[in-house]
Design an enzyme around this catalytic site. Sequence first.
Site, PDB file in Angstrom:
ATOM      1  N   CYS A 172      -6.877   1.788 -16.791  1.00 53.77           N
ATOM      2  CA  CYS A 172      -6.210   1.699 -15.492  1.00 53.77           C
ATOM      3  C   CYS A 172      -5.007   2.637 -15.468  1.00 53.77           C
ATOM      4  O   CYS A 172      -4.165   2.539 -14.585  1.00 53.77           O
ATOM      5  CB  CYS A 172      -5.804   0.258 -15.194  1.00 53.77           C
ATOM      6  SG  CYS A 172      -4.777  -0.472 -16.461  1.00 53.77           S
ATOM      7  N   CYS A 177       0.845  -1.200   0.000  1.00 55.54           N
ATOM      8  CA  CYS A 177       0.000   0.000   0.000  1.00 55.54           C
ATOM      9  C   CYS A 177       0.878   1.247   0.000  1.00 55.54           C
ATOM     10  O   CYS A 177       1.989   1.238   0.508  1.00 55.54           O
ATOM     11  CB  CYS A 177      -0.858   0.053   1.267  1.00 55.54           C
ATOM     12  SG  CYS A 177      -2.071  -1.256   1.413  1.00 55.54           S
TER      13      CYS A 177
END
Length: 461
Positions: free
Chosen positions: A415, A87
């Site tokens: 994306c 992350c």
Amino acid sequence: MAKLAPPVKKNQTIELHFEDITHEGDGVGKINGYPLFVPYGLPGETAEVKVIKVKKNFGFGRLVNVTSESEDRVDPPCNVYYKCGGCQLQHMSYQMQLDMKRKQVESALRKIGHIEGIPIHDTVGMEDPWRYRNKVQIPVGTNNGELITGFYRKRSHDIIDDMDRCIITDEVNDRMVEAVRSIADRLGIPAYDEEKNRGVLRHIMVRSGQETEQTMVVLVTRTEKVMGLDTLIDELTKNYPHIKSIIQNINPDRTNVILGKKTKVLWGEEYIYDEIGDIRFAISAKSFYQVNPTQTKKLYDKTLEYADLKGHEIVIDAYCGIGTISLFLAKQAKKVYGVEVVSEAISDAKDNAKLNHIDNAEFFVGQAEKVMPWWQAQGLKPDVIVVDPPRKGCDQALLEAMLAMKPKRIVYVSCNPSTLARDLRVLEDGGYETKEVQPVDMFPQTTHVESVAQIDLKVSN
Ligand code: SAH
């Protein structure tokens, strides 16, 4: 004009005010116009920063101490956040993440595509942006003689040894990883040793259908023969009735690629099932399946809304993968043609069409940029084209084929805002008009940005 030397020196500690953020999530601050990139810095903040790299036109720094904090700074809930490479945005409020993603789309469209003044909607976020991933694949290693599982530290292949969960992963998957790890440890199944290419258990992969609550456990091993495997299977299946499939994948090679060629069903089914909306998907160990079905549903709903089908249309779905979008489109169109380069994905797409009794979708293996011009030469005239390319965007030949086919509408699922913007420019120059763009947050806590654009053929006077 004489070139100015960078205004900072390596190892110097400076005070820096962050004005912006990069698409990788680094804070950007300037000293006399010279930009410094600093991981974990947030716009609006002032911080002490140690300069760690000085290049001619920009430098990098390390955050030492935030002296004036942004209201959007939050404590990352994951205890290994600053070590793990998974992350990038846990130190940022979720609202700021959503705003940042929208701004990125807007800025790419303006700077790269020269497209301005159209609605770019607020990013569609998740109600609860945690525990969303339906798949985890985690490396196995050893620490003091004990089996450990954990992601790699940033930019390394060292396993984070104090990682006991991943809070963006479905809780069931976390529990299954821990179950396999502890049973395998007790049975003495050795971890794979990457440096020596020895040992056995390389990765534990777990996938769960969030709608169906079926779980697949995949053991990635170096050798086919694994002592204790029967006991491991027995214990897992007795204790966890939601496990429907246990698969062994054998990967004997010295490689970074997780899965090897050979796959064996050890117990139960070869597939688990999951549902997005009213479509059911069969998922095998190797098939591609969206990792966040909740948000995928929202993305596809928007795609369908933008396609605005009435039932009589011919639709092309280029870069169709396992046919996820195609099957949704097929329910509202006369006929859908899907094209995708990976043959296994096309075979899944065909199976999924059958599973859902959809007979107006046809799938083809090939490079979209070759198949589309061929379809065009055959006289295929689509009313709507949907494209969902990988990060590098659409091939020029594909864009040209679309322009030649002249569908009244193109829906572009992307994306990567940069390649979206580049491709939109080509389409606009070819007679199309971008109407609106909707970013959807498919990967909360990470920097990935997904969006869908509606593009119409301009009506000539
Ligand atoms: N629309 C699908 C998958 C999109 S991902 C879904 O929503 O699930 C992009 C897909 O493009 C991948 O499946 C990849 O294999 C495929 N792809 C990459 N290059 C391609 C090419 N040149 N021609 C056709 N498909 C390609």
